[in-house]
Design a protein around this motif. Structure first.
Motif, short mmCIF file in Angstrom:
data_model
loop_
_atom_site.label_atom_id
_atom_site.label_comp_id
_atom_site.label_asym_id
_atom_site.label_seq_id
_atom_site.Cartn_x
_atom_site.Cartn_y
_atom_site.Cartn_z
N ASN A 87 0.82 -1.21 0.00
CA ASN A 87 0.00 0.00 0.00
C ASN A 87 0.85 1.26 0.00
O ASN A 87 0.56 2.21 -0.71
N VAL A 88 1.92 1.28 0.77
CA VAL A 88 2.80 2.44 0.82
C VAL A 88 3.47 2.63 -0.53
O VAL A 88 3.55 3.73 -1.05
N ARG A 89 3.94 1.55 -1.14
CA ARG A 89 4.59 1.64 -2.43
C ARG A 89 3.63 2.20 -3.48
O ARG A 89 3.97 3.07 -4.25
N SER A 90 2.40 1.70 -3.52
CA SER A 90 1.46 2.17 -4.53
C SER A 90 1.02 3.60 -4.26
O SER A 90 0.78 4.36 -5.17
N MET A 91 0.93 4.00 -3.00
CA MET A 91 0.53 5.37 -2.68
C MET A 91 1.61 6.35 -3.10
O MET A 91 1.31 7.43 -3.60
N SER A 92 2.88 6.00 -2.95
CA SER A 92 3.94 6.93 -3.29
C SER A 92 3.99 7.18 -4.80
O SER A 92 4.38 8.25 -5.23
N ARG A 93 3.59 6.23 -5.60
CA ARG A 93 3.61 6.41 -7.05
C ARG A 93 2.47 7.28 -7.53
O ARG A 93 2.57 7.93 -8.55
N THR A 94 1.35 7.28 -6.81
CA THR A 94 0.20 8.03 -7.25
C THR A 94 0.14 9.42 -6.65
O THR A 94 -0.73 10.19 -6.98
N MET A 95 1.06 9.74 -5.75
CA MET A 95 1.05 11.03 -5.08
C MET A 95 1.41 12.12 -6.09
O MET A 95 2.42 12.04 -6.77
N LEU A 100 2.62 15.74 -7.26
CA LEU A 100 3.41 16.86 -6.80
C LEU A 100 2.86 18.13 -7.41
O LEU A 100 2.36 18.13 -8.53
N SER A 101 2.96 19.21 -6.66
CA SER A 101 2.44 20.47 -7.18
C SER A 101 3.45 21.07 -8.17
O SER A 101 4.65 20.86 -8.05
N PRO A 102 2.95 21.81 -9.14
CA PRO A 102 3.84 22.42 -10.14
C PRO A 102 4.70 23.52 -9.51
O PRO A 102 4.40 23.99 -8.40
N PRO A 103 5.75 23.96 -10.18
CA PRO A 103 6.59 25.03 -9.65
C PRO A 103 5.77 26.30 -9.39
O PRO A 103 4.73 26.52 -10.00
N PHE A 159 -1.67 20.98 -27.18
CA PHE A 159 -1.30 20.36 -25.91
C PHE A 159 -1.83 21.20 -24.76
O PHE A 159 -1.80 22.43 -24.82
N SER A 160 -2.29 20.54 -23.70
CA SER A 160 -2.70 21.26 -22.49
C SER A 160 -1.53 21.23 -21.51
O SER A 160 -0.77 20.26 -21.45
N THR A 161 -1.41 22.29 -20.74
CA THR A 161 -0.31 22.38 -19.79
C THR A 161 -0.45 21.32 -18.69
O THR A 161 0.55 20.78 -18.24
N ALA A 162 -1.67 21.02 -18.29
CA ALA A 162 -1.87 20.00 -17.25
C ALA A 162 -1.44 18.63 -17.75
O ALA A 162 -0.77 17.87 -17.02
N ASP A 163 -1.78 18.29 -18.99
CA ASP A 163 -1.38 17.00 -19.55
C ASP A 163 0.13 16.91 -19.72
O ASP A 163 0.73 15.87 -19.45
N LEU A 164 0.75 18.00 -20.18
CA LEU A 164 2.21 17.99 -20.33
C LEU A 164 2.90 17.83 -18.99
O LEU A 164 3.87 17.09 -18.86
N TYR A 165 2.38 18.50 -17.96
CA TYR A 165 2.97 18.39 -16.62
C TYR A 165 2.87 16.95 -16.11
O TYR A 165 3.84 16.40 -15.60
N GLU A 166 1.70 16.34 -16.28
CA GLU A 166 1.52 14.95 -15.84
C GLU A 166 2.44 14.01 -16.61
O GLU A 166 3.01 13.08 -16.04
#
Length: 106
Positions: free
Chosen positions: A22-30, A32-35, A89-96
């Motif tokens: 669970n910890v491993r899978s949670m860390s991958r889906t977390m 991060l906020s953009p700059p 391109f959308s900025t949100a998609d590029l960031y992801e």
């Protein structure tokens, strides 16, 4: 037949294994906020591969070559929208997409 202490030890190991998964899978889906100062939009506002690459390198500060970005786009690995024959391109998609590039090493 196993004793009660043996059963508890097995239960503890099983429980610890679940916690690690669970910890491993949670860390991958977390997410991060953009700059600071970068606003993300789901609306595809960047027209063309060159403008999308420029946004990634200048606004996000990520150093990727244009050739790598072009290869990824041509392989349809970068989310985009086709409007009247042009790629947007959308900025949100590029960031992801950029944030997902770090997962390739695992």
């Amino acid at each position: 037949m196993q004793s009660a202490s043996d059963l508890r030890a097995v239960d503890v190991k099983t429980h610890q294994g679940r916690i690690r998964r669970n910890v491993r899978s949670m860390s991958r889906t977390m997410a991060l906020s953009p700059p600071v100062g970068v606003e993300l939009s789901k609306v595809p506002t960047l027209k063309g591969k060159h403008e999308a690459h420029q946004w990634i390198t200048e606004m996000l500060g990520v150093r990727i070559t244009y050739n790598y970005f072009l290869t990824q786009c041509n392989a349809k690995r970068v989310p985009r929208t086709k409007i009247a024959g042009a790629l947007f391109f959308s900025t949100a998609d590029l960031y992801e997409w950029v944030m997902g590039q770090g997962d390739q090493s695992e």
